[in-house]
Structures are given as C-alpha cells and as structure tokens.
Design an enzyme around this catalytic site. Structure first.
Site, PDB file in Angstrom:
ATOM      1  N   ARG A 193     -38.841 -57.936 -59.598  1.00 31.49           N
ATOM      2  CA  ARG A 193     -39.115 -59.372 -59.480  1.00 31.49           C
ATOM      3  C   ARG A 193     -40.067 -59.654 -58.320  1.00 31.49           C
ATOM      4  NH1 ARG A 193     -33.465 -59.234 -60.754  1.00 31.49           N
ATOM      5  NH2 ARG A 193     -32.910 -59.406 -58.529  1.00 31.49           N
ATOM      6  N   CYS A 247     -57.817 -72.936 -55.438  1.00 27.36           N
ATOM      7  CA  CYS A 247     -56.996 -73.931 -56.137  1.00 27.36           C
ATOM      8  C   CYS A 247     -55.883 -73.224 -56.916  1.00 27.36           C
ATOM      9  CB  CYS A 247     -57.858 -74.768 -57.067  1.00 27.36           C
ATOM     10  SG  CYS A 247     -59.086 -75.771 -56.207  1.00 27.36           S
ATOM     11  N   ARG A 271     -52.570 -75.580 -56.250  1.00 27.57           N
ATOM     12  CA  ARG A 271     -52.356 -76.638 -55.262  1.00 27.57           C
ATOM     13  C   ARG A 271     -53.027 -77.926 -55.719  1.00 27.57           C
ATOM     14  NH1 ARG A 271     -56.935 -77.797 -52.569  1.00 27.57           N
ATOM     15  NH2 ARG A 271     -58.608 -76.262 -52.622  1.00 27.57           N
ATOM     16  N   ASP A 283     -58.459 -80.641 -61.081  1.00 30.35           N
ATOM     17  CA  ASP A 283     -59.293 -81.706 -61.640  1.00 30.35           C
ATOM     18  C   ASP A 283     -58.953 -81.793 -63.127  1.00 30.35           C
ATOM     19  OD1 ASP A 283     -61.308 -83.297 -62.660  1.00 30.35           O
ATOM     20  OD2 ASP A 283     -62.939 -82.243 -61.656  1.00 30.35           O
ATOM     21  N   ALA A 310     -67.067 -83.021 -58.180  1.00 27.59           N
ATOM     22  CA  ALA A 310     -66.822 -83.245 -56.760  1.00 27.59           C
ATOM     23  C   ALA A 310     -66.903 -81.888 -56.068  1.00 27.59           C
ATOM     24  CB  ALA A 310     -65.443 -83.863 -56.558  1.00 27.59           C
TER      25      ALA A 310
END
Length: 279
Positions: A133, A154, A178, A181, A278
């Site tokens: 695990r 991201c 985190r 878009d 962006a």
C-alpha cells in the site's frame, strides 16, 4: 450521455451557481489582466474503467492524444526540456510556462520523476508485492521549488492499488490535483492519468479497474463564463468513447509508445470552443 458528460455538466452548474470568486489570484491572461476565477473545493469523481466508464466528455473535442504524449514526456523521458515535448511529440502548449530562457519549465514534473527514479521504484514495488500500500507518485518537492522558478504541479499525486476479482488482477488509480481549470484541463488531466494507469497495468498483464479523481480547487476563469453556459446548453453526443492500448500484456512500460493508444467511438459535439489561458 456518458457518465463523464453528466459529471461535467453537474460541476459546471455547481461552480456557476454555488462557487465563490478567487481573491489575490496568481495567474494572468496574456493581456496582463488578473485571471480571477469562480471555484468550488473538494470535487470527487469515480470511474469504473473495466465497465467502460472513461472520463471523456463528448460536449466538446478534447485533445486526448496530445495529453497522452505529455505523460510520455513526464514518465518515460523524465525531463522538463520543452524541446523534447515540442520536437519529439509536437506538443507546444507548455511553452507559455517556460522559465526565462532555460528551455524548461523549471525543476518540475519529469525532472522530479528522474530525480527520485520514481517509475523504477513504483514498478519494482508492484512486482515485488502487488498488494503493498505504498505505490505513491508525488511530484510535490519543496527542495525543487526552492531551486528554480516554475508553475507548481497541479496534478501532483497518483496512487495505485490492486484487487483480485474472480482470478483477475485489476489496477486501480487515484489522481489528486491541487487545482484544475474545469473547462480546459479537466478531461485532459483525467485521461492522461488513465493512460498512465493503463501502461502500468499492461506492464504486468493486469486489467484496468477504477479511476478515482479528487480535485481540491475546481474552477472556471472569469473569461470563460459564456463558454460554460454554452456547454450547459449542449446535448451530449450519442457515443460511448473509450481508450484502448494496443500492445500485448506484459509489454515493458518503457517500450509502450503514444501511437499504441487508440481512441474508439469518440464523436464530440462541435464546433470547438476557444479559451484564453491563464498563465
């Protein structure tokens, strides 16, 4: 309408009706204007790939093949060099995040995979004990962030687990982001990591199982609200898209190529929508 289409519309509607606006936003549009967004937190989705539930929306065309090539750049080439992504794969959308004149995105993504020899460790762990695990890919490296500028990852964490069902071993994967878009990158990121999951499963001759997708901050930028409304008005295409990896079971992870993937029964709604990113 696919499961992915339903989730996509539900998320858009939730952001537009229940979301809140960002404050002190970091990104900018290319014209220099601050890129504010409307967002929700704690978005989760589950897809059972073994039952054909792929996170592919049909409400607009998604560049899934380019997205998969990015995964090869990160996890096979294990580099942050933009020339590799540009010249080997013909993918150029990362160029806006070049750090200075370095020709790289800084010590990020593939550079972190190489630094910690992540893929070798993951494959060795799964071979030694598939039921361990501890199969975690983490691209969140504070030391690397201090060494260079660059967009912080991201999609920064992936975890893998196996299940034996009726004699077959299934590989499950969990992707944690985190920030995402929603209109531009949501299904790109999801399908990238489904591809990675499929590559690891093929390496061992296992079947793909479930794909879990958690996003901490799911947002729509303030210059995309018209596109959001258009997507809510669209009727999903009558198709059931799925991704196929056409290599024999047991094919080495590092021998798999982007062209081995085939996107089947994908007929998205057109025309394509345009988005100002962006940065």
């Amino acid at each position: 309408m696919t499961k992915a289409d339903t989730i996509f519309k539900d998320n858009i509607n939730k952001i537009m009706t229940e979301g809140v606006f960002s404050e002190q936003a970091r990104p900018k549009y290319k014209n220099g204007q601050t890129a504010n967004s409307k967002y929700i937190t704690g978005s989760f989705a589950e897809y059972d790939l073994s039952k054909g539930e792929f996170p592919i929306t049909t409400l607009r065309p998604i560049p899934i093949k380019s997205a998969i090539k990015e995964i090869f750049w990160i996890y096979q080439d294990q580099t942050n060099d933009l020339s590799v992504l540009n010249n080997k794969y013909g993918v150029k959308y990362w160029n806006d995040w070049e750090v200075g004149d370095t020709g790289t995105i800084g010590q990020r993504y593939g550079a972190i995979v190489k630094k910690h020899d992540i893929m070798t460790k993951i494959l060795n762990q799964l071979e030694a004990n598939p039921w361990n695990r501890r199969n975690v890919i983490s691209l969140w490296d504070y030391e690397a962030f201090e060494e260079s500028e660059g967009l912080l990852p991201c999609a920064f964490q992936t975890m893998f687990d196996v299940r034996r069902v009726d004699g077959d071993i299934y590989l499950d994967a969990t992707l944690t982001q985190r920030s995402n878009d929603m209109l531009v990158a949501h299904h790109i990121n999801a399908m990238q990591y489904v591809a990675l999951q499929m590559m690891i499963a093929k390496h061992f001759g296992w079947k793909v199982g479930k794909f879990f997708y958690f996003i901490n901050n799911l947002h729509i930028y303030d210059n995309q609200f018209e596109q959001a409304e258009e997507l809510l008005r669209r009727e999903a295409s009558d198709c059931q898209p799925r991704l196929v990896l056409n290599v024999p079971d047991g094919t080495n992870f590092f021998d798999i190529k982007p062209e081995d993937f085939e996107l089947v029964d994908y007929n998205p709604v057109k025309p394509q929508l345009s988005f100002d990113l962006a940065i």
